[in-house]
Design a protein around this motif. Structure first.
Motif, PDB file in Angstrom:
ATOM      1  N   ARG A 136     -13.184  -3.928  56.189  1.00 14.19           N
ATOM      2  CA  ARG A 136     -14.345  -3.110  56.547  1.00 14.19           C
ATOM      3  C   ARG A 136     -14.601  -3.223  58.051  1.00 14.19           C
ATOM      4  N   ILE A 137     -15.009  -2.111  58.665  1.00 12.83           N
ATOM      5  CA  ILE A 137     -15.308  -2.110  60.100  1.00 12.83           C
ATOM      6  C   ILE A 137     -16.580  -2.906  60.342  1.00 12.83           C
ATOM      7  N   ALA A 138     -16.466  -3.945  61.158  1.00 14.66           N
ATOM      8  CA  ALA A 138     -17.614  -4.797  61.461  1.00 14.66           C
ATOM      9  C   ALA A 138     -18.413  -4.265  62.649  1.00 14.66           C
ATOM     10  N   ILE A 139     -17.711  -3.699  63.636  1.00 15.55           N
ATOM     11  CA  ILE A 139     -18.381  -3.230  64.850  1.00 15.55           C
ATOM     12  C   ILE A 139     -17.769  -1.912  65.301  1.00 15.55           C
ATOM     13  N   LYS A 140     -18.623  -0.967  65.668  1.00 13.95           N
ATOM     14  CA  LYS A 140     -18.225   0.239  66.393  1.00 13.95           C
ATOM     15  C   LYS A 140     -18.883   0.168  67.764  1.00 13.95           C
ATOM     16  N   TRP A 141     -18.179   0.656  68.797  1.00  9.84           N
ATOM     17  CA  TRP A 141     -18.800   0.627  70.114  1.00  9.84           C
ATOM     18  C   TRP A 141     -18.193   1.700  71.012  1.00  9.84           C
ATOM     19  N   ARG A 142     -18.927   1.950  72.073  1.00 10.34           N
ATOM     20  CA  ARG A 142     -18.447   2.866  73.110  1.00 10.34           C
ATOM     21  C   ARG A 142     -19.009   2.403  74.445  1.00 10.34           C
ATOM     22  N   ASP A 143     -18.189   2.477  75.483  1.00 13.01           N
ATOM     23  CA  ASP A 143     -18.637   2.178  76.839  1.00 13.01           C
ATOM     24  C   ASP A 143     -19.128   3.455  77.498  1.00 13.01           C
ATOM     25  N   GLU A 144     -20.086   3.304  78.382  1.00 16.66           N
ATOM     26  CA  GLU A 144     -20.608   4.440  79.132  1.00 16.66           C
ATOM     27  C   GLU A 144     -19.473   5.178  79.832  1.00 16.66           C
ATOM     28  N   GLY A 145     -19.488   6.496  79.751  1.00 18.63           N
ATOM     29  CA  GLY A 145     -18.437   7.313  80.353  1.00 18.63           C
ATOM     30  C   GLY A 145     -17.362   7.725  79.381  1.00 18.63           C
ATOM     31  N   GLY A 146     -17.418   7.205  78.151  1.00 19.88           N
ATOM     32  CA  GLY A 146     -16.399   7.531  77.158  1.00 19.88           C
ATOM     33  C   GLY A 146     -16.840   8.540  76.128  1.00 19.88           C
ATOM     34  N   ASP A 147     -17.702   9.475  76.521  1.00 21.56           N
ATOM     35  CA  ASP A 147     -18.265  10.439  75.567  1.00 21.56           C
ATOM     36  C   ASP A 147     -17.209  11.221  74.800  1.00 21.56           C
ATOM     37  N   ASP A 148     -16.112  11.523  75.437  1.00 23.59           N
ATOM     38  CA  ASP A 148     -15.092  12.368  74.807  1.00 23.59           C
ATOM     39  C   ASP A 148     -14.085  11.573  73.980  1.00 23.59           C
ATOM     40  N   LEU A 149     -14.256  10.271  73.933  1.00 30.18           N
ATOM     41  CA  LEU A 149     -13.364   9.416  73.147  1.00 30.18           C
ATOM     42  C   LEU A 149     -14.043   9.020  71.845  1.00 30.18           C
ATOM     43  N   PRO A 150     -13.281   8.858  70.769  1.00 28.52           N
ATOM     44  CA  PRO A 150     -13.896   8.371  69.540  1.00 28.52           C
ATOM     45  C   PRO A 150     -14.383   6.944  69.731  1.00 28.52           C
ATOM     46  N   PRO A 151     -15.433   6.528  69.034  1.00 29.01           N
ATOM     47  CA  PRO A 151     -15.893   5.150  69.162  1.00 29.01           C
ATOM     48  C   PRO A 151     -14.781   4.159  68.818  1.00 29.01           C
ATOM     49  N   SER A 152     -14.713   3.070  69.575  1.00 25.44           N
ATOM     50  CA  SER A 152     -13.784   1.992  69.255  1.00 25.44           C
ATOM     51  C   SER A 152     -14.292   1.242  68.024  1.00 25.44           C
ATOM     52  N   THR A 153     -13.373   0.619  67.305  1.00 26.58           N
ATOM     53  CA  THR A 153     -13.767  -0.099  66.093  1.00 26.58           C
ATOM     54  C   THR A 153     -13.069  -1.454  66.027  1.00 26.58           C
ATOM     55  N   MET A 154     -13.687  -2.378  65.321  1.00 28.93           N
ATOM     56  CA  MET A 154     -13.113  -3.693  65.080  1.00 28.93           C
ATOM     57  C   MET A 154     -13.416  -4.084  63.643  1.00 28.93           C
ATOM     58  N   LYS A 155     -12.372  -4.377  62.881  1.00 30.14           N
ATOM     59  CA  LYS A 155     -12.559  -4.793  61.499  1.00 30.14           C
ATOM     60  C   LYS A 155     -12.992  -6.256  61.442  1.00 30.14           C
ATOM     61  N   LEU A 156     -13.449  -6.661  60.265  1.00 25.47           N
ATOM     62  CA  LEU A 156     -13.979  -8.011  60.118  1.00 25.47           C
ATOM     63  C   LEU A 156     -12.927  -9.064  60.457  1.00 25.47           C
ATOM     64  N   TRP A 157     -11.691  -8.889  59.973  1.00 32.00           N
ATOM     65  CA  TRP A 157     -10.659  -9.895  60.237  1.00 32.00           C
ATOM     66  C   TRP A 157     -10.322  -9.961  61.728  1.00 32.00           C
ATOM     67  N   GLU A 158     -10.399  -8.820  62.401  1.00 32.86           N
ATOM     68  CA  GLU A 158     -10.151  -8.807  63.848  1.00 32.86           C
ATOM     69  C   GLU A 158     -11.269  -9.530  64.590  1.00 32.86           C
ATOM     70  N   LEU A 159     -12.499  -9.292  64.173  1.00 37.50           N
ATOM     71  CA  LEU A 159     -13.632  -9.975  64.795  1.00 37.50           C
ATOM     72  C   LEU A 159     -13.499 -11.485  64.624  1.00 37.50           C
ATOM     73  N   ARG A 160     -13.121 -11.902  63.426  1.00 37.03           N
ATOM     74  CA  ARG A 160     -12.965 -13.339  63.163  1.00 37.03           C
ATOM     75  C   ARG A 160     -11.911 -13.940  64.099  1.00 37.03           C
ATOM     76  N   HIS A 161     -10.844 -13.190  64.335  1.00 34.38           N
ATOM     77  CA  HIS A 161      -9.795 -13.662  65.245  1.00 34.38           C
ATOM     78  C   HIS A 161     -10.313 -13.827  66.667  1.00 34.38           C
ATOM     79  N   HIS A 162     -10.991 -12.811  67.183  1.00 36.30           N
ATOM     80  CA  HIS A 162     -11.467 -12.862  68.560  1.00 36.30           C
ATOM     81  C   HIS A 162     -12.511 -13.957  68.746  1.00 36.30           C
ATOM     82  N   VAL A 163     -13.381 -14.124  67.773  1.00 34.93           N
ATOM     83  CA  VAL A 163     -14.366 -15.204  67.852  1.00 34.93           C
ATOM     84  C   VAL A 163     -13.659 -16.561  67.859  1.00 34.93           C
TER      85      VAL A 163
END
Length: 750
Positions: A196-223
């Protein structure tokens, strides 16, 4: 109620609709549809008329003037004194039964409330609230089943009330866990899975790009990567580590990693000047700080690392705002984000694995034992130190323990119906309690957190809400006021939103009318609480009708009374206005302060009811007909400016030394008008002597005070007006009577 114009809805004609912004042909069509709605609802049945008009006729594309015309003309003859504020949203039984609390009541209502006591979720909600207050142990055992909690040692009991020095009780005694670890682990029974997607995000200036996503297992890895690097950097269990940066994806990862490693987050808002950062670092005894080089807003670089340097911080880890390289020189003892990882024992192994084997292998590694071993801690171990202004110049340092995130998540589950599948967005900062609140609420419930790394005041943020398909959008009233003023959200598709949240300051009826209409009249759930409580004591609910700028219920398990001027409680069913006093048995609430006497601040001098000493909060509320509550400001000298809580003493400390002509000042928060809304800051000043003629002295001082506040306290604060006084009204003990000043200013209509 006071209306928008002189006509009731039955008296409107096509010309009125044209004046509200409709073209003649559209106005005629709308008028014809309105007459049909009036006949269907029945003339004089105001709630039914509004329900039909708001759901069948009005759309987000219509001009706000038309929404105003409909709302105020329909409710023109509404008797607010007898009936309470007019409702604008009504829960259907279908919606009510689909909520988490609705499903619970349908399944176990008679068991919990008594044989045959449950009728339906709407009719039974008030009784369920009373049940939650009378039987908090049962309520919390139910709530914990719905959250992603994993105890390494189970609690001996739900709450131990035997210690008289702990009015709130000792919750979950004997329990051992790591609440950040709980945030990162799946719990399929509530729909929280690794994919399941844990986080969606977008940086300012990226209006034309789809939101970035991070799944739960990916978040656990980065943490885990950050936690390993913290360990390699020499940080140990219990160390306090500050975060001073915007609330973006990296900030969330760092926040979780600090707690996962058994350390304590020190939350500092990224808007603070150096002196305020220094105060918080000193009070918390932080051993390190994560920050970034600059904050980029609208293409402009706003210094941050330099402000942190002005606070003479301990070792800093500096992130690059552009994700590439730090754009400012850093001290010898500080390290860049890249160096922080490079210096980590074992972290290089992570980096090589990522580069050489790719995402599929990374996923395998994360699931096969290379995760950071979470530091398991007693439940009362601190996770976070936050700061809240009181009536002294020094901010109160409030520790959260591991029960506080549970409270955050449970409140969102119970009142916002937050669950797996929801996408929750609330633009905020880790320096304010809503930041940690959102992290806990989303990751303990299985919902997706939506983060926008940029200013939330413009259309780009609205685009992100649209593109991320946000289902619950949190706001601050001053933010909504800006959106409405510049009309930056026009034509965006916010149909995915099923509710709004709002907190931090008083709401405006007309601003909320505008906001709700952006999403086809979805409910705006007011919530009011405090950093020291970890959540709210007053709320809105999806199981009750909602009125603009009003609270519909106490939060589940939270009980309180309103006090008269003599400190006596009003009867629970009586319309009244008074200072709120809380019954203290609240999971997650504070029981100590780092730099003040907790008992003196929250309990000393408070009334005792049935042998229980009440807890001070400081807000004044009005209880009105229909079971609603409205915020009436602070009983003490603390104010909310743009959602930031600050004491009048802090404002005055800066203004008193801003100009040589000033003898003393008094900072007063004034509501913007009868419709409510964020407070305006008025500074009253007594001068040392006469000033030279020819200068508009209040305007001159307004500019001086504004610059001084920006430079020395917070650049987000605005001075609405300066008022000169020959002297201030004072008590017998020589304290400034700000209530008297406030009343004088209200009469002068400042």
């Amino acid at each position: 109620m006071e209306g928008f114009g002189a006509k009731s809805v039955e008296e409107l004609d096509v010309g009125d609709l044209e004046s509200a912004g409709l073209e003649p042909s559209e106005a005629l069509h709308f008028y014809q549809e309105l007459q049909v709605a009036l006949q269907r609802a029945g003339f004089g049945k105001l709630e039914s008329i509004w329900r039909l008009v708001s759901q069948s006729l009005l759309t987000p594309r219509h001009p706000h003037a038309l929404h105003q015309l409909m709302y105020y003309s329909i409710y023109k003859n509404w008797d607010e004194l007898q009936c309470g504020p007019p409702p604008y949203w009504f829960p259907s039984l279908e919606i009510a039964r689909s909520t988490s609390i609705g499903q619970l009541l349908e399944a176990r209502g008679n068991e919990l409330l008594g044989n045959k006591a449950h009728v339906d979720p709407i009719a039974s909600f008030t009784n369920f609230y009373k049940f939650s207050v009378q039987h908090p142990e049962i309520f919390w055992s139910i709530a914990f089943e719905k959250l992603s909690l994993h105890f390494s040692v189970e609690p001996k009991q739900m709450v131990d009330s035997s210690d008289s020095s702990r009015p709130a009780g000792k919750w979950l005694p004997g329990a051992v866990l790591n609440v950040a670890h709980c945030c990162l682990l799946p719990k399929p029974s509530i729909g929280k899975t690794d994919d399941r997607i844990a986080i969606k995000w977008r940086d300012e200036g990226g209006d034309d790009l789809p939101p970035s996503t991070m799944k739960l297992w990916e978040l656990r890895h980065h943490v885990s990567r950050v936690a390993f690097s913290l360990q390699a950097a020499g940080f140990q269990r219990g160390d306090r580590i500050a975060i001073d940066m915007p609330m973006h994806i990296h900030a969330v990862i760092i926040y979780l990693a600090i707690i996962l490693a058994g350390c304590v987050v020190v939350s500092i808002a990224d808007s603070f000047v150096s002196s305020e950062i220094a105060a918080r670092l000193a009070i918390s005894k932080a051993k390190g700080i994560f920050t970034q080089d600059v904050i980029v807003r609208g293409g402009k670089a706003i210094p941050l690392y330099s402000r942190v340097l002005g606070a003479k911080p301990p070792k800093a880890v500096v992130l690059p705002s552009d994700g590439k390289s730090v754009r400012v020189p850093i001290r010898n003892q500080d390290v860049s984000w890249e160096e922080f990882f490079a210096n980590g024992n074992g972290t290089n192994r992570y980096r090589e694995t990522i580069e050489n084997l790719g995402a599929l292998s990374l996923r395998f590694i994360c699931r096969s034992g290379d995760e950071f071993p979470a530091v398991q801690l007693p439940v009362e171990s601190w996770t976070n130190i936050l700061f809240s202004s009181g009536t002294t110049a020094e901010p109160k340092a409030i520790p959260w323990n591991q029960t506080t995130p549970m409270r955050c998540a449970a409140d969102s589950w119970a009142h916002f119906d937050l669950q797996a599948g929801d996408i929750y967005c609330w633009p905020t900062n880790l320096g304010w309690m809503v930041g940690p609140y959102i992290i806990s609420a989303c990751l303990l419930s299985g919902a997706t957190m939506a983060l926008y790394n940029g200013s939330p005041l413009g259309r780009s943020f609205g685009r992100f809400v649209q593109d991320a398909r946000v289902t619950i959008l949190g706001t601050v009233p001053s933010m909504v006021k800006t959106w409405k003023k510049v009309n930056c959200m026009d034509s965006l598709d916010w149909s995915s939103i099923r509710s709004f949240g709002t907190t931090g300051e008083a709401s405006s009826i007309d601003d909320d009318l505008w906001l709700s209409a952006r999403a086809w009249y979805k409910p705006i759930l007011e919530c009011c609480g405090g950093t020291e409580l970890g959540s709210a004591f007053l709320h809105g609910s999806l199981l009750q009708p909602q009125a603009f700028a009003a609270f519909s219920t106490p939060s589940l398990t939270a009980a309180f009374v309103l006090l008269d001027d003599s400190g006596r409680p009003y009867p629970d069913d009586q319309p009244c206005s008074g200072e709120i006093a809380l019954f203290p048995k609240l999971l997650g609430a504070s029981y100590t302060l780092l730099n003040a006497d907790h008992h003196k601040v929250y309990f000393e001098g408070m009334p005792v009811i049935n042998g229980i000493q009440l807890r001070r909060h400081g807000d004044v509320f009005e209880r009105i007909a229909g079971g609603f509550y409205k915020a009436k400001g602070r009983a003490d000298d603390t104010m909310n400016l743009g959602g930031i809580k600050v004491s009048s003493v802090e404002i005055e400390r800066v203004c008193n030394t801003a100009h040589s002509s000033v003898l003393e000042t008094a900072a007063i928060a004034m509501p913007q008008g009868k419709g409510g809304g964020p407070d305006n800051l008025i500074v009253a000043a007594v001068l040392k002597g006469a000033l030279p003629p020819g200068e508009n002295h209040p305007e001159m001082l307004k500019r001086i005070f504004l610059k001084a506040l920006h430079d020395n306290l917070n650049p987000l604060f605005k001075v609405h007006a300066v008022v000169l006084r020959p002297e201030f009204p004072r008590t017998a003990s020589n304290k400034i009577m700000r209530r008297v000043l406030r009343a004088q200013m209200a009469r002068s209509k400042l």
